[in-house]
Design a protein around this motif. Sequence first.
Motif, PDB file in Angstrom:
ATOM      1  N   ALA A  94       0.813  -1.219   0.000  1.00 21.93           N
ATOM      2  CA  ALA A  94       0.000   0.000   0.000  1.00 21.93           C
ATOM      3  C   ALA A  94       0.844   1.265   0.000  1.00 21.93           C
ATOM      4  N   ASP A  95       2.093   1.191   0.399  1.00 23.48           N
ATOM      5  CA  ASP A  95       2.972   2.364   0.387  1.00 23.48           C
ATOM      6  C   ASP A  95       3.757   2.504  -0.911  1.00 23.48           C
ATOM      7  N   GLY A  96       3.577   1.573  -1.821  1.00 22.14           N
ATOM      8  CA  GLY A  96       4.364   1.579  -3.051  1.00 22.14           C
ATOM      9  C   GLY A  96       4.179   2.837  -3.870  1.00 22.14           C
ATOM     10  N   ASP A  97       2.929   3.275  -4.037  1.00 24.79           N
ATOM     11  CA  ASP A  97       2.673   4.473  -4.845  1.00 24.79           C
ATOM     12  C   ASP A  97       3.279   5.710  -4.204  1.00 24.79           C
ATOM     13  N   ALA A  98       3.154   5.843  -2.872  1.00 20.50           N
ATOM     14  CA  ALA A  98       3.713   7.006  -2.188  1.00 20.50           C
ATOM     15  C   ALA A  98       5.235   7.030  -2.313  1.00 20.50           C
ATOM     16  N   TRP A  99       5.863   5.864  -2.189  1.00 20.09           N
ATOM     17  CA  TRP A  99       7.321   5.774  -2.317  1.00 20.09           C
ATOM     18  C   TRP A  99       7.743   6.161  -3.736  1.00 20.09           C
ATOM     19  N   LEU A 131       3.670   7.710   4.360  1.00 24.23           N
ATOM     20  CA  LEU A 131       3.869   6.260   4.464  1.00 24.23           C
ATOM     21  C   LEU A 131       3.075   5.724   5.634  1.00 24.23           C
ATOM     22  N   ARG A 132       2.208   4.754   5.370  1.00 17.98           N
ATOM     23  CA  ARG A 132       1.260   4.292   6.392  1.00 17.98           C
ATOM     24  C   ARG A 132       1.506   2.860   6.858  1.00 17.98           C
ATOM     25  N   THR A 133       2.156   2.023   6.062  1.00 13.10           N
ATOM     26  CA  THR A 133       2.401   0.652   6.492  1.00 13.10           C
ATOM     27  C   THR A 133       3.603   0.627   7.428  1.00 13.10           C
ATOM     28  N   GLU A 134       3.678  -0.388   8.266  1.00 14.72           N
ATOM     29  CA  GLU A 134       4.822  -0.487   9.180  1.00 14.72           C
ATOM     30  C   GLU A 134       6.123  -0.643   8.413  1.00 14.72           C
TER      31      GLU A 134
END
Length: 486
Positions: A111-116, A172-175
């Motif tokens: 789920a953080d892939g796009d933000a990264w 970034l929201r995932t651990e």
Amino acid sequence: MDAVVVGAGPNGLAAAVTLARAGLEVVVLEAQGTVGGGARTLDLGLAPGIRHDICSAVHPMAWASPFFRALRLHERLEMLTPEVSFAQPLDGGRAGIAYRDLERTAAGLGADGDAWRRLFGPLGERWRDVVGLVLGDHRSVPPGAGPRTAVTAARLGLGVLRNGQSLVPSSLRTEEGAALLTGVAGHAITPLPSLAAAGTAVLLTTLAHTGQGWPVLRGGSQAIVDALLGDLVRLGGRVVTGHPVARRSDLPPARAYLFDTGPRVVAQVFHDAMPPQLARAYAGFRYGNAAAKVDLVVDGPIPWTHPEVRRAGTVHLGGTRDQVVAAEREVARGRHAEHPLTLLSDPAVVDGTRAAGGRRPVWAYAHVPAGSDVDPTEAVLRQVERFAPGFRDTVVAHRSIPAARLAEHDANLVGGDISGGAISVWGMATRPAPRLDPFSAGVPGVYLCSASAPPGPGVHGLSGWYAARRALRQVFGRTDDLDPTV
């Protein structure tokens, strides 16, 4: 004598090479018996054929440095890049993995892939602008800056804001994603979250997905030192080791003096000649929190629970973002964290020459309060074992250095501060003192060229280059210089 450089670390050697290229007579005075400061690689006597990097071990700034690129060091040295630039293992066998490949990294972050990807994709495309903005002299517009540089600056600033303070939610929201970036921010050794630490994280992560990533030098960091020293000697310069400088009488007559030391040394040597306010600022220069080092020899690869961590040249050991933040706050309060953020380098992941007889060097340090005299060995072993069960059984030998003793092999590491001073937005913008020229010591011909001057810590040679360029213009009336746009 035209110029004397005090200190033979990468910045001091960079200054000396710059002056020698202009045809000046240059001598470098080094207190230690060997050259290189924090970029030395030495046989510590722990195991036959095993050499350790005594401070810096991984070099994203080396290939990206405009000064080193002008010298073509990125072409002359063998920089070996791990497939995984850095990793952040988590409890339960999970991990955030920063591959050199941006798309592969984003795919692994769910789920953080796009933000990264949105943050580091555009910055990676304009990495030269990012380097110019972050690693400039903090007083002038980067050379070659144009309209697109302003766009990059806005992206950079937004990324720092989103990940450097608690008022605006992180992107970034995932651990895994949050921990991955927080571990890089920890290189600043300052309370988290902070804008200065986020700036460090964004720069280093941009470089992780760009160019040569986070490389190690074949054979160790000493390769950078040897290349600079070789250039200096070919240009007629020389280095005198075992020559500490504590007073004016320790210096030979010269037209210019450049100090690859802490500001306090300059104040000690030139206190009566400096403007009183500047002398007080140098003498009271503020250092930050510290690192305590453990050098290990291990038998075989580290048994990381997560298989992809085994591909990483650099591993950040601290767990989740909240766990890292809590540990760094304990250190800032002057207390030893139960689970300190620990940084580990395993150069044999890509450099087989570092291993001997199946054994390999491992470099690690834990964050501790400034001046700590606590042996870090158990804390480091506990953190590695947490994510690599059985690691203790692979350790053949080790040597530890508490923070309070780091200055014994490099006087610039005051109290164990490996950053050349406390890291903060204000401090980085004004160090070593709030004045227009951060390199001038207020005495004609005397300059500060260490990591305590802009752009700050890292093996990049830029502090030495910037100071030497000022000396060339102001003392020698010279404008010939290495092309800063290379």
